[in-house]
Write a protein that holds these residues in place. Structure first.
Motif, PDB file in Angstrom:
ATOM      1  N   HIS A  24       0.650  -1.239   0.003  1.00  0.00           N
ATOM      2  CA  HIS A  24       0.017  -0.137   0.018  1.00  0.00           C
ATOM      3  C   HIS A  24       0.939   1.305  -0.039  1.00  0.00           C
ATOM      4  O   HIS A  24       0.481   2.142  -0.693  1.00  0.00           O
ATOM      5  CB  HIS A  24      -0.949   0.167   1.140  1.00  0.00           C
ATOM      6  CG  HIS A  24      -1.697   1.085   1.375  1.00  0.00           C
ATOM      7  ND1 HIS A  24      -2.653   1.356   0.578  1.00  0.00           N
ATOM      8  CD2 HIS A  24      -1.834   2.137   2.285  1.00  0.00           C
ATOM      9  CE1 HIS A  24      -3.289   2.536   0.793  1.00  0.00           C
ATOM     10  NE2 HIS A  24      -3.079   2.976   1.879  1.00  0.00           N
ATOM     11  N   LEU A  28       1.015   4.288  -2.854  1.00  0.00           N
ATOM     12  CA  LEU A  28       0.930   5.817  -2.341  1.00  0.00           C
ATOM     13  C   LEU A  28       2.202   6.473  -3.216  1.00  0.00           C
ATOM     14  O   LEU A  28       2.052   7.382  -3.538  1.00  0.00           O
ATOM     15  CB  LEU A  28       0.778   5.845  -1.053  1.00  0.00           C
ATOM     16  CG  LEU A  28      -0.647   5.415  -0.313  1.00  0.00           C
ATOM     17  CD1 LEU A  28      -0.535   5.504   1.017  1.00  0.00           C
ATOM     18  CD2 LEU A  28      -1.745   6.140  -0.918  1.00  0.00           C
ATOM     19  N   ARG A  31       1.973   6.993  -6.565  1.00  0.00           N
ATOM     20  CA  ARG A  31       0.963   7.937  -7.090  1.00  0.00           C
ATOM     21  C   ARG A  31       1.524   9.515  -6.912  1.00  0.00           C
ATOM     22  O   ARG A  31       1.446  10.098  -7.467  1.00  0.00           O
ATOM     23  CB  ARG A  31      -0.167   7.689  -6.135  1.00  0.00           C
ATOM     24  CG  ARG A  31      -1.125   6.637  -6.795  1.00  0.00           C
ATOM     25  CD  ARG A  31      -2.184   6.395  -5.904  1.00  0.00           C
ATOM     26  NE  ARG A  31      -3.283   7.300  -6.128  1.00  0.00           N
ATOM     27  CZ  ARG A  31      -4.166   7.526  -5.243  1.00  0.00           C
ATOM     28  NH1 ARG A  31      -4.645   6.511  -4.239  1.00  0.00           N
ATOM     29  NH2 ARG A  31      -5.021   8.347  -5.654  1.00  0.00           N
TER      30      ARG A  31
END
Length: 120
Positions: A24, A28, A31
């Protein structure tokens, strides 16, 4: 605690996270790197700090818009639930009224049938 190595703007950073959150966190970071890349392509080399601040503001702007949309959806759900409850109450009242009318008709038919039926 787990650690993840992430790349943002060509630089590697070691980040700590809870166990199981490594993928995760890497997502992130990817992104965020995309935001940095977009800003770099738009504005060129304007400094790491400024790029980070601008990317952070872009993320906060998107988050603010999502929060606004979320609040609007929550309000819409509240209104829909109220309409459902109102309809349900109205439907129940209508059903009670129909049942009373049917009971009244049944009683009248029984009375009428007793008048018509010959008595032995």
């Amino acid at each position: 605690m787990a650690t993840v190595m992430v790349n943002i703007d060509g630089k590697t950073y070691r980040m700590a996270c809870d166990k199981g959150q490594e993928e995760h966190l890497a997502g992130l970071a990817g992104r965020f790197d995309h935001y940095i890349g977009h800003l770099k392509s738009s504005f060129g080399e304007i400094g790491d700090h400024r790029l980070s601040v601008m990317a952070g503001i872009m993320v906060m702007d998107e988050m603010s818009e999502m929060e606004r949309r979320f609040a609007a959806l929550e309000e819409e759900i509240k209104i829909l639930r109220q309409e459902r409850d109102t309809r349900s109450t109205a439907s129940t009242e209508h059903e009670k009224s129909l049942a009373a009318t049917l009971e009244n008709i049944t009683q009248r038919l029984i009375v009428m049938a007793s008048r018509i039926t010959p008595k032995s």
